[in-house]
Design an enzyme around this catalytic site. Structure first.
Site, PDB file in Angstrom:
ATOM      1  N   TYR A 124    -117.525  71.449 -21.640  1.00  0.00           N
ATOM      2  CA  TYR A 124    -117.175  70.027 -21.498  1.00  0.00           C
ATOM      3  C   TYR A 124    -116.934  69.371 -22.851  1.00  0.00           C
ATOM      4  CZ  TYR A 124    -119.218  70.455 -16.746  1.00  0.00           C
ATOM      5  OH  TYR A 124    -119.536  70.837 -15.464  1.00  0.00           O
ATOM      6  N   HIS A 126    -121.963  79.698 -16.307  1.00  0.00           N
ATOM      7  CA  HIS A 126    -121.040  78.705 -15.741  1.00  0.00           C
ATOM      8  C   HIS A 126    -120.131  79.284 -14.642  1.00  0.00           C
ATOM      9  CE1 HIS A 126    -118.909  74.709 -16.915  1.00  0.00           C
ATOM     10  NE2 HIS A 126    -118.854  74.920 -15.623  1.00  0.00           N
TER      11      HIS A 126
END
Length: 269
Positions: free
Chosen positions: A41, A99
């Site tokens: 991110y 992730h």
């Protein structure tokens, strides 16, 4: 349910710069205490800044980050997590996730999970878990590190994508289910069935979708940049849907997946 994971957190996906600082700071101001971020991110330092500005004690917070696919190997995972901790200005995060299973990296689930477990054993993260894993890959993760070391599987879930097989499997294993994209990028907000239920509760469709997820036993991490939406989302915890309303939402299932990146995603159940 092993309730390691707070039921309600604020997500930071797609938020960067001042936007994420403002969003997280507002969330903390109105009562959120769990924050979800990720290496990819690119906002871990900004999340930290928001926490610093909010002056809330670190020990009151539950911070989650996720290891990106380039960092799964033994020589990279722990250094990458230390880098995340440096950006977040904390000695340890509360939860670290793999992730995406990312089969294209050629690193086995056993290897990535064992590397992640080492990070936990070194005290860099209190809990570890997985994200976007199907049943088969979750079983491989369990075989690698033991079910007691998998706090959650964070998966896309919404009234339009109910992922029942995976959810049933996880709940049977006592692994917390974290729902992301619970509003399906806003697509569920115009849903006439949710709108009808919302009217009964004098609530918004977003609150109904979140209340549905909470009632299913999922943790949720909706993000918002708007003060009023952050408050409204939290109030979803006060809504109790009837069995009939839950059934109405069950019938909205359409396998409406929003996130399915090639090379990263598994073959879904």
């Amino acid at each position: 349910m092993n309730t390691i994971i707070p039921q309600f957190g604020v997500g930071t996906f797609r938020l960067t710069g001042q936007t994420v600082i403002d969003s997280v700071k507002t969330a903390l101001d109105v009562g959120y205490r769990a924050i979800d971020t990720a290496q990819i991110y690119g906002n871990e330092a900004e999340v930290c800044q928001a926490i610093a500005e909010s002056q809330i004690n670190r020990n009151e917070l539950f911070i989650t980050t996720k290891i990106w696919t380039e960092h799964y190997s033994a020589d990279k995972l722990i250094p990458s997590l230390k880098d995340s901790l440096h950006k977040l200005r904390t000695d340890a995060v509360d939860l670290t996730l793999i992730h995406w299973p990312a089969p294209s990296t050629g690193i086995s689930v056993a290897e990535m999970m064992q590397n992640l477990l080492q990070a936990k054993q070194q005290g860099l993260t209190k809990h570890i878990g997985i994200s976007n894993f199907n049943i088969d890959l979750t079983q491989q993760a369990i075989a690698a590190v033991g079910v007691e070391n998998i706090a959650t599987n964070q998966i896309e879930l919404s009234p339009y994508l109910q992922n029942r097989k995976v959810v049933e499997f996880l709940q049977a294993q006592n692994i917390d289910v974290t729902s992301y994209m619970t509003l399906a990028y806003g697509k569920v907000l115009q849903d006439p069935v949710l709108a009808e239920i919302a009217q009964h509760h004098q609530a918004s469709t977003a609150q109904i979708a979140l209340a549905w997820a909470l009632q299913k036993g999922f943790s949720v991490i909706p993000s918002s940049t708007k003060h009023e939406n952050l408050i409204a989302n939290l109030k979803a915890q006060d809504i109790q849907l009837t069995a009939e309303e839950m059934q109405m939402i069950a019938e909205l299932e359409r396998n409406g997946r929003e996130v399915d990146p090639e090379g990263l995603a598994p073959i879904w159940d």
